[in-house]
Design a protein around this motif. Structure first.
Motif, PDB file in Angstrom:
ATOM      1  N   ILE A   1     -33.136 -42.712   1.115  1.00 31.55           N
ATOM      2  CA  ILE A   1     -33.448 -41.332   1.539  1.00 31.55           C
ATOM      3  C   ILE A   1     -34.637 -41.328   2.506  1.00 31.55           C
ATOM      4  O   ILE A   1     -34.618 -40.647   3.519  1.00 31.55           O
ATOM      5  CB  ILE A   1     -33.753 -40.435   0.306  1.00 31.55           C
ATOM      6  N   ASN A   2     -35.635 -42.130   2.209  1.00 33.11           N
ATOM      7  CA  ASN A   2     -36.832 -42.206   3.063  1.00 33.11           C
ATOM      8  C   ASN A   2     -36.543 -42.761   4.444  1.00 33.11           C
ATOM      9  O   ASN A   2     -37.307 -42.540   5.375  1.00 33.11           O
ATOM     10  CB  ASN A   2     -37.882 -43.103   2.403  1.00 33.11           C
ATOM     11  N   SER A   3     -35.465 -43.524   4.575  1.00 33.51           N
ATOM     12  CA  SER A   3     -35.169 -44.151   5.862  1.00 33.51           C
ATOM     13  C   SER A   3     -34.383 -43.229   6.792  1.00 33.51           C
ATOM     14  O   SER A   3     -34.126 -43.580   7.943  1.00 33.51           O
ATOM     15  CB  SER A   3     -34.407 -45.455   5.643  1.00 33.51           C
ATOM     16  N   LEU A   4     -34.001 -42.049   6.314  1.00 32.55           N
ATOM     17  CA  LEU A   4     -33.230 -41.121   7.159  1.00 32.55           C
ATOM     18  C   LEU A   4     -34.161 -40.374   8.097  1.00 32.55           C
ATOM     19  O   LEU A   4     -35.216 -39.895   7.672  1.00 32.55           O
ATOM     20  CB  LEU A   4     -32.469 -40.120   6.273  1.00 32.55           C
ATOM     21  N   ARG A   5     -33.763 -40.262   9.359  1.00 33.05           N
ATOM     22  CA  ARG A   5     -34.708 -39.682  10.327  1.00 33.05           C
ATOM     23  C   ARG A   5     -34.902 -38.186  10.109  1.00 33.05           C
ATOM     24  O   ARG A   5     -35.900 -37.627  10.551  1.00 33.05           O
ATOM     25  CB  ARG A   5     -34.321 -40.012  11.762  1.00 33.05           C
TER      26      ARG A   5
END
Ligand code: CTP
Length: 131
Positions: A60-64
């Motif tokens: 989730i944190n890696s989604l822009r």
């Protein structure tokens, strides 16, 4: 600046999750995601997610279009999280329609339509049946 908050398990990440989060992000300037902990899932569904909470949070944190995420430890703490993060909008999938209306006292509550024909539960069933 408008802050949007949403919650979910996001296990076995799929396109329904992407579409929900993208649409949630479009409703404001900042998107914060509460990712339910392994323990919370166990108490809700009687099983642990396939992906650990650390891995689900990393995805989730890696989604822009996501600004940051935090572990959702209890379903009872939604009001606390909304206030703590100063959320202006709470977004939930419409599988929850009406269930979060009490938070209208704290912020706007928006239910977005689910993407048809995909769910984590169904994916797990498909994978199991093909082994
Ligand atoms: N979601 C969606 N469209 C789908 C599946 C999920 O919009 N096809 C949304 C849910 O409404 C929720 C968020 O994605 O707001 C996280 O859902 P989650 O419960 O983690 O995923 P599901 O695939 O619904 O998982 P399960 O089958 O275990 O209920």
């Amino acid at each position: 600046m408008k802050t949007v908050i949403t919650f979910g398990t996001f296990d076995v990440f799929h396109v329904g999750h992407v579409k929900l989060l993208k649409r949630a992000a479009a409703l404001g300037d900042t998107l914060i995601v509460g990712v339910s902990t392994d323990q919370l899932n166990f108490s809700k569904k009687g099983r642990f997610p396939v992906y650990s909470e650390q891995d689900r949070m990393q995805i989730i944190n890696s989604l822009r279009f996501v600004n940051f995420c935090f572990p959702e430890e209890s379903l009872e703490k939604k009001a606390e999280y909304i206030t703590y993060y100063g959320a202006d909008v709470l977004v939930m999938g419409d599988d929850w329609k009406g269930k979060f209306d009490q938070f209208n006292a704290l912020c706007e509550v928006v239910y977005l339509p689910r993407t048809p024909s995909v769910s984590t539960t169904e994916l797990i069933e498909i994978i199991k049946s093909e082994v």
